[in-house]
Design a protein around this motif. Sequence first.
Motif, PDB file in Angstrom:
ATOM      1  N   LEU A 101       0.829  -1.204   0.000  1.00  0.00           N
ATOM      2  CA  LEU A 101       0.000   0.000   0.000  1.00  0.00           C
ATOM      3  C   LEU A 101       0.864   1.256   0.000  1.00  0.00           C
ATOM      4  N   ALA A 102       0.394   2.270  -0.695  1.00  0.00           N
ATOM      5  CA  ALA A 102       0.962   3.611  -0.584  1.00  0.00           C
ATOM      6  C   ALA A 102      -0.133   4.536  -0.066  1.00  0.00           C
ATOM      7  N   MET A 103       0.209   5.319   0.943  1.00  0.00           N
ATOM      8  CA  MET A 103      -0.730   6.290   1.515  1.00  0.00           C
ATOM      9  C   MET A 103      -0.189   7.680   1.207  1.00  0.00           C
ATOM     10  N   PRO A 104      -0.655   8.302   0.119  1.00  0.00           N
ATOM     11  CA  PRO A 104      -0.063   9.575  -0.310  1.00  0.00           C
ATOM     12  C   PRO A 104      -0.561  10.769   0.498  1.00  0.00           C
ATOM     13  N   ILE A 105       0.369  11.675   0.735  1.00  0.00           N
ATOM     14  CA  ILE A 105       0.084  12.976   1.329  1.00  0.00           C
ATOM     15  C   ILE A 105       0.629  14.004   0.341  1.00  0.00           C
ATOM     16  N   VAL A 106      -0.251  14.675  -0.371  1.00  0.00           N
ATOM     17  CA  VAL A 106       0.172  15.642  -1.390  1.00  0.00           C
ATOM     18  C   VAL A 106       0.279  17.004  -0.709  1.00  0.00           C
ATOM     19  N   ALA A 127      -2.157   2.778  11.834  1.00  0.00           N
ATOM     20  CA  ALA A 127      -2.663   1.401  11.868  1.00  0.00           C
ATOM     21  C   ALA A 127      -4.120   1.365  12.312  1.00  0.00           C
ATOM     22  N   GLN A 128      -4.452   2.155  13.314  1.00  0.00           N
ATOM     23  CA  GLN A 128      -5.830   2.185  13.803  1.00  0.00           C
ATOM     24  C   GLN A 128      -6.779   2.688  12.716  1.00  0.00           C
ATOM     25  N   ALA A 129      -6.366   3.740  12.001  1.00  0.00           N
ATOM     26  CA  ALA A 129      -7.217   4.291  10.942  1.00  0.00           C
ATOM     27  C   ALA A 129      -7.363   3.311   9.780  1.00  0.00           C
ATOM     28  N   ILE A 130      -6.287   2.621   9.435  1.00  0.00           N
ATOM     29  CA  ILE A 130      -6.357   1.629   8.353  1.00  0.00           C
ATOM     30  C   ILE A 130      -7.339   0.519   8.722  1.00  0.00           C
ATOM     31  N   HIS A 131      -7.193  -0.027   9.910  1.00  0.00           N
ATOM     32  CA  HIS A 131      -8.046  -1.154  10.304  1.00  0.00           C
ATOM     33  C   HIS A 131      -9.512  -0.742  10.449  1.00  0.00           C
ATOM     34  N   SER A 132      -9.765   0.464  10.917  1.00  0.00           N
ATOM     35  CA  SER A 132     -11.153   0.867  11.158  1.00  0.00           C
ATOM     36  C   SER A 132     -11.835   1.433   9.916  1.00  0.00           C
ATOM     37  N   LEU A 240       3.046  16.239  11.726  1.00  0.00           N
ATOM     38  CA  LEU A 240       4.267  15.836  11.021  1.00  0.00           C
ATOM     39  C   LEU A 240       4.745  16.889  10.034  1.00  0.00           C
ATOM     40  N   LEU A 241       3.811  17.661   9.486  1.00  0.00           N
ATOM     41  CA  LEU A 241       4.121  18.596   8.401  1.00  0.00           C
ATOM     42  C   LEU A 241       3.759  20.025   8.789  1.00  0.00           C
ATOM     43  N   PRO A 242       4.415  20.599   9.787  1.00  0.00           N
ATOM     44  CA  PRO A 242       4.090  21.977  10.177  1.00  0.00           C
ATOM     45  C   PRO A 242       4.405  22.947   9.045  1.00  0.00           C
ATOM     46  N   GLY A 243       3.552  23.933   8.879  1.00  0.00           N
ATOM     47  CA  GLY A 243       3.767  24.923   7.833  1.00  0.00           C
ATOM     48  C   GLY A 243       3.371  24.452   6.454  1.00  0.00           C
ATOM     49  N   CYS A 244       2.749  23.274   6.355  1.00  0.00           N
ATOM     50  CA  CYS A 244       2.380  22.710   5.055  1.00  0.00           C
ATOM     51  C   CYS A 244       0.861  22.606   4.929  1.00  0.00           C
ATOM     52  N   GLU A 245       0.380  22.841   3.727  1.00  0.00           N
ATOM     53  CA  GLU A 245      -0.977  22.461   3.379  1.00  0.00           C
ATOM     54  C   GLU A 245      -0.902  21.122   2.666  1.00  0.00           C
ATOM     55  N   PHE A 246      -1.909  20.281   2.858  1.00  0.00           N
ATOM     56  CA  PHE A 246      -1.808  18.948   2.269  1.00  0.00           C
ATOM     57  C   PHE A 246      -3.188  18.370   1.999  1.00  0.00           C
ATOM     58  N   GLU A 247      -3.190  17.371   1.127  1.00  0.00           N
ATOM     59  CA  GLU A 247      -4.389  16.598   0.817  1.00  0.00           C
ATOM     60  C   GLU A 247      -4.052  15.123   0.990  1.00  0.00           C
ATOM     61  N   LEU A 248      -4.922  14.400   1.658  1.00  0.00           N
ATOM     62  CA  LEU A 248      -4.734  12.967   1.865  1.00  0.00           C
ATOM     63  C   LEU A 248      -5.521  12.193   0.818  1.00  0.00           C
ATOM     64  N   LEU A 249      -4.840  11.301   0.112  1.00  0.00           N
ATOM     65  CA  LEU A 249      -5.503  10.441  -0.858  1.00  0.00           C
ATOM     66  C   LEU A 249      -5.819   9.095  -0.216  1.00  0.00           C
ATOM     67  N   LEU A 250      -6.746   8.374  -0.810  1.00  0.00           N
ATOM     68  CA  LEU A 250      -7.172   7.089  -0.271  1.00  0.00           C
ATOM     69  C   LEU A 250      -6.032   6.078  -0.344  1.00  0.00           C
ATOM     70  N   PRO A 251      -5.706   5.390   0.747  1.00  0.00           N
ATOM     71  CA  PRO A 251      -4.699   4.320   0.665  1.00  0.00           C
ATOM     72  C   PRO A 251      -5.103   3.286  -0.376  1.00  0.00           C
ATOM     73  N   GLU A 252      -4.170   2.968  -1.247  1.00  0.00           N
ATOM     74  CA  GLU A 252      -4.449   2.035  -2.341  1.00  0.00           C
ATOM     75  C   GLU A 252      -3.158   1.349  -2.756  1.00  0.00           C
ATOM     76  N   ALA A 253      -3.244   0.538  -3.809  1.00  0.00           N
ATOM     77  CA  ALA A 253      -2.084  -0.194  -4.300  1.00  0.00           C
ATOM     78  C   ALA A 253      -0.944   0.765  -4.643  1.00  0.00           C
ATOM     79  N   TYR A 254       0.267   0.295  -4.459  1.00  0.00           N
ATOM     80  CA  TYR A 254       1.472   1.122  -4.524  1.00  0.00           C
ATOM     81  C   TYR A 254       1.592   1.905  -5.831  1.00  0.00           C
ATOM     82  N   PHE A 255       1.596   1.211  -6.959  1.00  0.00           N
ATOM     83  CA  PHE A 255       1.848   1.892  -8.229  1.00  0.00           C
ATOM     84  C   PHE A 255       0.709   2.835  -8.600  1.00  0.00           C
TER      85      PHE A 255
END
Length: 403
Positions: A101-106, A127-132, A240-255
């Motif tokens: 899995l890749a969990m992207p943070i753009v 891990a908790q977020a993935i499982h739930s 983890l990313l102070p001073g950054c704006e970001f978007e979280l994408l859905l965890p999915e297959a790596y490539f």
Amino acid sequence: MAVHRTKGLQRSSPEVKKLVADAISLAASGSQIEDRFWEERLNARLMRLLKSQNQNVIDAALDQTFRINTVAFEVLADIAETLAESMKVEDEGQEWDVLLLAMPIVAHTRYQIPSEPLPVNMVESTAQAIHSLIAATDTRLAIVPWLYSIDQMPHSHCQTRILTEALASAAISGKDVKLELRDMSETIAVLADPRFIIAALSAPSGSPIFKWQEESPARQERGVSLIGWQNAMQDPIASLLPGCEFELLLPEAYFTNCRLADKHVRPLSIRAAVNFLESALGILPAGLSCVVGAFGQEQADEYRISFSAKGSAEVMYGVIWPLYDRESVASDALNDLSDDESPIKKICDALHDAGVEDVFRHAMLFDPEFCDDCGAPLCPDRSGEAVHAEMPGDAPSQQPLFH
């Protein structure tokens, strides 16, 4: 990294010819029975190459199919990626399906985007977020305790397969991930860039691996999972990313997610550049002038965007807009805005959305030149020359580190 398009001609070997022939045959197949025959042939050939770390043959076959048969390229790339990012493992009489899995943070910033070890509480929250929210019932998970930049990710199918194998055993056994993370390569500092959390998710063979594969009432649609994931991970990632704006994408297959993150970051790179120039030089977006040119050897592989102060010929800053998958552009359409889905139209829209009004488009294909001294990509100026971007002498010498 994920294969998008390969570069350069490579000498054809018997192994390459067999891969190309089988991929073309699969692309021409007219039935599932024949599909399975060619798929099994390709699976066997590619697995031998992955085990022997023979990436050159895979790359050469992808290069040839991309040039002569795009459908064959797609099927060959799909099988190579599948074998690299997934596998079956037997453990104590139970067979498991494992997916990388890749969990992207753009992310984008005016400062610097960190890449570093993940704290224990961050691994636990993930891990908790993935499982739930993401993983199906009875799945097992192993997370690499590192926030990856694109430069630190596996750069080939063979390297990806090695990582998948290492994480598979950890996921199934529940033991700690054993990877050497102390000698990670340095990350190139850019204003907009994806970051990734990498994991392996395993499920008993034949069972669902994601919640959207399950039957009701456990089933949860992708859109619901995405919203839940973004809500659950917003605060942990922000820490983890102070001073950054970001978007979280859905965890999915790596490539799949590597490509998706690459595409998402392109317009953000333009916005981040505009914000940086305003912050560093006090030039408002309307005071900028941009030149856009396509770069490649035989075809456009990327567009490079130059930023100058309006009325000045000096290029201050440059941004690259890479092309992926089937984003090929005809040589007579490099600056054609008539197609809303064309790369040049998306670039111009992103510039206009960022407030840049003066945009000049070249119709020629530039050679992909780089600076001999520092390796920086040369960017187009209005006269049609590829030049080195140079910030004014009174500009900040480096981006401040906000971390």
